[in-house]
Design an enzyme around this catalytic site. Structure first.
Site, PDB file in Angstrom:
ATOM      1  N   ARG A  68       0.797  -1.235   0.000  1.00  0.00           N
ATOM      2  CA  ARG A  68       0.000   0.000   0.000  1.00  0.00           C
ATOM      3  C   ARG A  68       0.825   1.279   0.000  1.00  0.00           C
ATOM      4  NH1 ARG A  68      -3.321  -3.663   1.852  1.00  0.00           N
ATOM      5  NH2 ARG A  68      -1.371  -4.551   2.499  1.00  0.00           N
ATOM      6  N   THR A  69       1.804   1.324   0.897  1.00  0.00           N
ATOM      7  CA  THR A  69       2.539   2.584   1.037  1.00  0.00           C
ATOM      8  C   THR A  69       3.313   2.862  -0.243  1.00  0.00           C
ATOM      9  OG1 THR A  69       2.684   2.109   3.376  1.00  0.00           O
ATOM     10  CG2 THR A  69       4.081   3.883   2.558  1.00  0.00           C
ATOM     11  N   LYS A  97      28.066  -3.623  -2.208  1.00  0.00           N
ATOM     12  CA  LYS A  97      29.503  -3.371  -2.426  1.00  0.00           C
ATOM     13  C   LYS A  97      30.126  -2.732  -1.190  1.00  0.00           C
ATOM     14  CE  LYS A  97      28.771  -2.233  -7.294  1.00  0.00           C
ATOM     15  NZ  LYS A  97      28.915  -1.106  -8.227  1.00  0.00           N
ATOM     16  N   ARG A 118      11.493   3.733   3.028  1.00  0.00           N
ATOM     17  CA  ARG A 118      11.066   2.780   4.061  1.00  0.00           C
ATOM     18  C   ARG A 118      12.226   1.827   4.300  1.00  0.00           C
ATOM     19  NH1 ARG A 118       5.803  -1.025   4.518  1.00  0.00           N
ATOM     20  NH2 ARG A 118       4.958   1.015   5.008  1.00  0.00           N
ATOM     21  N   HIS A 151       5.721   5.732  11.437  1.00  0.00           N
ATOM     22  CA  HIS A 151       5.135   5.661  10.095  1.00  0.00           C
ATOM     23  C   HIS A 151       4.246   6.903   9.952  1.00  0.00           C
ATOM     24  CE1 HIS A 151       3.689   4.161   6.418  1.00  0.00           C
ATOM     25  NE2 HIS A 151       3.282   2.956   6.772  1.00  0.00           N
TER      26      HIS A 151
HETATM   27  C1  NCD Z   1       1.866  -1.079   8.148  1.00  0.00           C
HETATM   28  C2  NCD Z   1       3.376  -0.967   8.252  1.00  0.00           C
HETATM   29  O1  NCD Z   1       4.083  -1.218   7.288  1.00  0.00           O
HETATM   30  O2  NCD Z   1       3.815  -0.581   9.327  1.00  0.00           O
HETATM   31  N1  NCD Z   1       1.417  -1.248   6.844  1.00  0.00           N
HETATM   32  C3  NCD Z   1       1.176  -0.138   6.074  1.00  0.00           C
HETATM   33  O3  NCD Z   1       2.061   0.640   5.795  1.00  0.00           O
HETATM   34  N2  NCD Z   1      -0.090   0.081   5.686  1.00  0.00           N
HETATM   35  C4  NCD Z   1       1.294  -2.064   9.083  1.00  0.00           C
HETATM   36  C5  NCD Z   1       1.789  -3.471   9.073  1.00  0.00           C
HETATM   37  O4  NCD Z   1       2.629  -3.853   8.255  1.00  0.00           O
HETATM   38  O5  NCD Z   1       1.292  -4.226   9.906  1.00  0.00           O
END
Ligand code: NCD
Length: 338
Positions: A68-69, A97, A118, A151
């Protein structure tokens, strides 16, 4: 059109953690998200959005799993005309490397205008932002999930979903919000908890097995800012008092030796029979992905907002990107609004 750069004078530059947001920023972002959605209802509006940042490029550096993100940021970029590059596996970058993560990130800043990242490392987005603030090419960093810690853009879309759900009931102020699941290692509930000080008289109910209780740093923050919270293992007893329940999955990717499998999770699953205990205008949320903590039959209930929440994520991320580059001002009162 005048200057559209992310400038150091812009109060909204890096997006690193939710402690950086105050109420007026949150309200402004929610309003902007709704405005973006209204533009996106028309072909002309979509065309206008697509021209807003068409000279910009973004790096999507996602070395932890993401559906999703990643997709919502990628699509948010497309909506605004931003071109994207991506790395989704550190095995395909020069990290193998022996290049340091900070050197890799600095490299991205040579090519793009925003880095969306991320990683499993906590605090890396902040270190990268500190580095970028010192080097010639200052590029904004957006934290799209940092290990167990934060997040922030998820928390912003969660706020938007809560505000919209309570639109006819005075918004988030005064609401009782339950958070259930792995509160210890869930970055979504941690980031969302930090935002609660911005709302009046919110009460939090943390529902988890003892092994996955909310960490002390968050509780200390809530106490310091006068946000009331209680902790319980009894979802069924808590449900009637809640205006919203935010359910999360067990984050067993952070297990050291399979400790999650030893925890009894049977009382932390939301089933169809629990719907009767929830207020008629209650709200069920989940950042997704889910496993078995919400039964799919619950999806048909109008109080289940998680699929809408997921879509809100894309619009909120469009809003965030327009604000970073200072083009949000062109969206406030457009003639294309219906
Ligand atoms: C969450 C995450 O990655 O922290 N997912 C997301 O970004 N919608 C929640 C999860 O992975 O449980």
């Amino acid at each position: 059109m005048p200057e559209r750069s992310a400038s150091p004078e812009n109060e909204f530059f890096h997006v690193l953690k939710t402690q950086q947001f105050d109420r007026s920023l949150l309200d402004g972002l929610c309003e902007l998200t709704t405005t973006v959605r209204r533009y996106a209802k028309h072909r002309e509006g979509l065309h206008f959005l697509r021209g807003l940042l068409s000279e910009k490029r973004a790096m999507l550096y996602f070395t932890q799993p993401s559906t999703r993100t990643f997709l919502s940021f990628n699509n948010a970029c497309q909506i605004l005309g931003i071109q994207t590059s991506e790395i989704r596996d550190s095995a395909t970058s020069s990290e193998v490397k022996g290049e340091s993560l900070l050197d890799s990130l600095r490299t991205f800043s040579s090519y793009v205008d925003v880095v969306i990242m991320r990683t499993k490392e906590e605090g890396l987005a902040e270190s990268a932002a500190e580095l970028f603030d010192r080097i010639h090419r200052r590029v904004p960093i957006v934290n799209a999930g940092s290990g167990k810690d934060q997040h922030p853009t998820q928390a912003l879309l969660d706020i938007y979903t809560l505000e919209r759900s309570f639109m006819h009931r005075g918004g988030i102020d005064g609401k009782v919000i339950g958070m259930m699941g792995d509160l210890k290692r869930g970055r979504t509930v941690r980031s969302l908890s930090y935002l609660m000080k911005n709302y009046r008289d919110v009460k939090l109910v943390f529902i988890s097995p003892p092994a996955f209780r909310m960490e002390e740093d968050i509780k200390a923050h809530l106490r310091e800012h006068g946000v009331t919270f209680t902790e319980t293992e009894d979802m069924e007893a808590a449900l009637p008092s809640l205006d919203a329940i935010y359910i999360t999955r067990i984050q067993d990717e952070h297990d050291v030796s399979g400790e999650s499998s030893k925890v009894d999770l049977s009382r932390f699953k939301f089933r169809v029979e629990h719907l009767a205990k929830l207020k008629e205008d209650g709200v069920i949320m989940h950042p997704l992905p889910r496993r078995d903590e919400i039964h799919p039959d619950v999806d048909n209930d109008p109080r289940a907002k998680y699929w809408r929440q997921e879509r809100n994520g894309m619009w909120m991320r469009v809003a965030i990107l327009t604000k970073i580059f200072g083009v949000d001002r062109y969206l406030q009162q457009g003639s294309l609004l219906d």
